[in-house]
Enzyme design. Structure first.
Site, mmCIF file in Angstrom:
data_model
loop_
_atom_site.group_PDB
_atom_site.id
_atom_site.type_symbol
_atom_site.label_atom_id
_atom_site.label_comp_id
_atom_site.label_asym_id
_atom_site.label_seq_id
_atom_site.Cartn_x
_atom_site.Cartn_y
_atom_site.Cartn_z
ATOM 1 N N SER A 146 3.112 45.494 43.521
ATOM 2 C CA SER A 146 3.306 44.116 43.967
ATOM 3 C C SER A 146 4.783 43.737 44.045
ATOM 4 C CB SER A 146 2.548 43.138 43.072
ATOM 5 O OG SER A 146 2.700 43.459 41.742
ATOM 6 N N HIS A 197 -0.797 45.840 49.496
ATOM 7 C CA HIS A 197 -0.788 44.962 48.333
ATOM 8 C C HIS A 197 -2.023 44.057 48.347
ATOM 9 C CE1 HIS A 197 1.240 41.496 45.958
ATOM 10 N NE2 HIS A 197 0.486 42.239 45.182
ATOM 11 N N GLU A 218 -1.272 42.221 51.895
ATOM 12 C CA GLU A 218 0.094 42.386 52.402
ATOM 13 C C GLU A 218 0.268 43.854 52.767
ATOM 14 O OE1 GLU A 218 3.456 39.392 50.631
ATOM 15 O OE2 GLU A 218 2.526 40.726 49.183
ATOM 16 N N ASN A 236 4.756 37.087 46.369
ATOM 17 C CA ASN A 236 5.238 36.975 44.994
ATOM 18 C C ASN A 236 6.688 36.499 44.915
ATOM 19 O OD1 ASN A 236 2.815 37.547 43.839
ATOM 20 N ND2 ASN A 236 3.251 39.705 43.445
#
Ligand code: 3H9
Length: 708
Positions: free
Chosen positions: A417, A438, A450, A488
């Site tokens: 991540s 991801h 992702e 993130n």
């Protein structure tokens, strides 16, 4: 007898004494102005021609009609309006039959309801999904549907936006007959001929009376729907309007009801929520078309492997099994493998318990699942997802193994991540095959995927990843390599801005409430408590040595973690939780800790109202998102929007943070940044992209290219 030009969206010709009207307007026969005009012309032709005994409306291709043309919303309206087309169909003096297959949605179903008879093939999906676009049915749907199938069933369809299959549609009374086979024209003609043979007259839905069968039940359904929308659709505009319009159907003559519906529909059409939801609809389709998908064909994927049987690995395995693909799970020992398998089984048991899957279905899915402690079991698979512990050294060891065993052309994906995928790829002899996939937890539920594109990856591997996402039913977003990728990285600034507010005077409870009011399902501190405070704590410790000295650091969360308050799982975090409870209550001890931290740093608490809280958090996100676009980490603003809506609970009706920024105006965003910059020039430094766009008088949406 129809216009000879084959490019016409609507054509008609006689089959015996039945006028077959065909809508051929790819991709989904949406009701654009051409189609509307063609339908009216075809009805005129039918009235004029004495040889016509009945009219049959069918859709060419895979669908009847997917609804109004969403691309026309917001543009000047062109006649004829859809309600008028429906009126024209219903008023026809000869019977009009609609033969339905594929998408029969929104305005498409409204056309069908204006017809006098309906036959549906097994492939038909009937629904009134307008609510998902911030709208309500606006071409008689709110008036005709309750008349035809009753108030409760009509409200259910309109408020959920769900699709009913042909069998359910028959049971509800939405259609009169199920057609046999797959040929919609044949099924429609058979039904139309049958109607003509028995001299069936036009039968107008406006005269149907299903909603009068049980007036008390109808009232109750309306009251319940109103209560339900007040709690469940909080903040949304159109659900309440739908309930009002159905009530009007009950209380007003048909034509007055239609006029009521029209006014309410236009209000919905004008609402920013409609703009946000339509943006979200197109953005998620556009995000799936990364340039690589056009440049290269995907590699075939018939078998897969997952390395790691933790929550993430097992969730990914379920997501893949659900797509009908086989999975080999690798774990380091039998015990860990058994845990991974048990997790996968638990997910399926849950589905069976909820009635979403049969026992046989579970067995079939698990038959595709095998496990091994030997990497050699991956030697024949086409795609492998690594989902082991988030540590560079561990990942590198796994990828060295994968490089050793995987067959040439196998796609090697990491679920990291935030780690540098270029660095992971470099330990293999085939960096062109290495990519980031991801997933979000729980991986079999969360839609966002992702697709992280490292520097040396081959184009067809990227294309394969997008095709894989499609098969898994995920919403893919292309991201570049950086710490945290798109989602993130934005979550980090969102949290930081919240922490600054908290230390400067707002309580975590006020911040959470303000963000819920804005439309997030949970506030940032509720999310920390849910995910586990220890996770963020570990990440903060990891980043501490490289943290920029100019960056303000708030230690409140660390103080809680030092006490072992990791959130829900420990019964305490920012909130206190009764044993087993998922919602917590504010904790005065936490407030005392916050106060002590403020004093330690000589901070005199300030008052922030809810609006200011939202403003600061959103400004921080928008600013960082602009940097993400500027750096090419996201291809376009719309990719950021899709990531935050599908992976982070950003309110869909606001379209996404970039769409929201355009709504409030980039000049306002920049003015706020300048104001906040005076407090903290490092964190609030305006993104050069925002400065540039404001100077040019342009918006983020101008960077979305030919997206719509
Ligand atoms: C309405 O009807 C209001 C009325 O009550 C009142 C009016 C007065 N218009 O999803 P896909 C495009 S509101 C224009 O990838 P699938 C879509 O953008 C409407 N375009 O395929 C895409 O284009 P591209 C109520 C539309 O097979 C292509 O078609 N109706 C529309 O996975 C393929 O779409 C809805 O809300 C449209 N209405 O799914 C239905 N619909 O290739 C919305 C699709 O350039 N649509 N496109 O990217 C859907 O749910 C799905 O698209 C559908 C097909 C199930 C139809």
């Amino acid at each position: 007898m129809s216009p000879s030009n084959t490019l016409r969206a609507v054509t008609w010709s006689l089959s015996g004494n039945i006028l077959v009207v065909t809508i051929d307007h790819p991709p989904v026969n949406a009701l654009s102005a051409d189609v509307r005009r063609g339908l009216v012309d075809s009805l005129d032709a039918a009235e004029r021609d004495p040889a016509v005994a009945a009219v049959l409306i069918v859709g060419a291709g895979r669908n009847f009609i997917a609804g109004a043309d969403i691309r026309e919303f917001g543009k000047p309206p062109q006649p004829p309006a859809l309600p008028d087309v429906c009126e024209r169909i219903e008023a026809a003096s000869k019977p009009v039959v609609a033969a339905l297959h594929g998408a029969t949605l929104g305005g498409g179903l409204e056309i069908a309801l204006a017809a006098h008879y309906r036959v549906a093939l097994a492939s038909a999906k009937l629904g009134l999904p307008e609510v998902k676009l911030g709208l309500m049915p606006g071409a008689g749907g709110t008036q005709r549907t309750p008349r035809l199938i009753g108030v409760a069933a009509a409200l259910d369809l309109m408020l959920s936006g769900r699709h009913a299959n042909a069998e359910e549609a028959l049971a509800l009374g939405l259609v009169n007959q199920l057609g046999k086979g797959e040929d919609v024209l044949e099924a429609g003609l058979a039904y139309a001929r049958e109607l003509v043979a028995r001299h069936a007259p036009p039968r107008r839905t406006r005269d149907a009376r299903a909603f009068e069968a049980d007036p008390a039940a109808a009232r109750t359904a309306i009251d319940e729907a109103r209560r339900h929308t007040a709690t469940r659709s909080r903040g949304l505009f159109s659900p309440g309007k739908i309930v009002d319009a159905v009530q009007a159907a009950l209380e007003l003559p048909f034509d007055e009801g239609l006029a009521y519906e029209r006014r309410a529909f236009l209000e919905c059409l004008d609402s920013p929520q409609r703009a946000g939801l339509v943006h979200a609809f197109f953005a998620e389709r556009e995000a799936a078309k990364a340039p690589e998908t056009k440049a290269a064909s995907p590699r075939p994927i018939a078998s897969t492997g997952v390395v790691g049987g933790g929550t993430m690995g097992a969730g990914i395995a379920v997501a893949i099994l659900e797509a009908g693909l086989p999975v080999v799970m690798i774990e380091r020992d039998d015990e860990a493998l058994a845990r991974g398998r048990a997790y996968v089984e638990r997910v399926y048991d849950g589905l069976v318990a909820k009635g979403r899957l049969s026992r046989a279905g579970k067995e079939q899915a698990l038959a595709r699942f095998t496990g091994s402690t030997d990497y050699a079991a991956l030697s024949t698979v086409d795609l492998i997802v690594e989902a082991v512990f988030e540590d560079m050294a561990v990942k590198k060891t796994v990828f060295a193994e994968l490089d050793r065993v995987a067959r040439p052309q196998a796609v090697l994906a990491t679920n990291t991540s935030y780690l540098d995928i270029d660095e992971i790829a470099a330990v293999t002899s085939r960096p062109a095959d290495v990519i980031g996939l991801h997933f979000f937890s729980p991986a079999h539920v969360m839609k966002l995927l992702e697709i992280v594109v490292p520097a040396r990856v081959a184009t067809d591997v990227v294309s394969t990843a997008f095709e894989f996402a499609r098969r898994l039913g995920k919403t893919p977003v292309r991201a570049g390599v950086c710490d945290g990728f798109i989602g993130n990285r934005l979550l980090a600034v969102y949290r930081t801005a919240a922490d600054y507010l908290m230390e400067d005077g707002a309580s975590p409870y006020q911040i959470d409430r303000a963000m819920r009011e804005f439309g997030y399902p949970m506030g940032p501190y509720q999310v920390v408590d849910l995910a586990g405070g220890d996770i963020g704590w570990a990440a903060r410790k990891r980043r501490a040595p490289t943290r920029d000295a100019r960056m303000r650091y708030v230690e409140i969360a660390d103080r809680l973690c030092e006490r072992g308050w990791f959130g829900q799982k420990t019964g305490r975090g920012f909130y206190r939780y009764e044993p087993g409870a998922r919602t917590g209550s504010p904790d005065p001890e936490v407030e005392a800790i916050i106060d002590a931290e403020r004093q330690r740093h000589g901070i005199v608490p300030r008052h922030f109202d809810d609006e200011e809280i939202v403003r600061r958090l959103m400004t921080a996100v928008i600013n960082e998102a602009a940097n993400i676009v500027r750096e090419g980490i996201a291809l376009r603003p719309l990719d950021v929007d899709v990531a935050l809506v599908h992976g982070y609970g950003f309110p869909r009706h606001r379209g996404g943070p970039m769409m929201y920024a355009d709504t409030i105006g980039l000049a306002h965003v920049l003015a706020d940044l300048r104001r906040y910059e005076e407090e903290d020039a490092f964190f609030w430094q305006p993104s050069p992209l925002i400065v540039e766009l404001v100077e040019r008088g342009a918006s983020f949406s101008s960077l979305n290219g030919a997206a719509r």
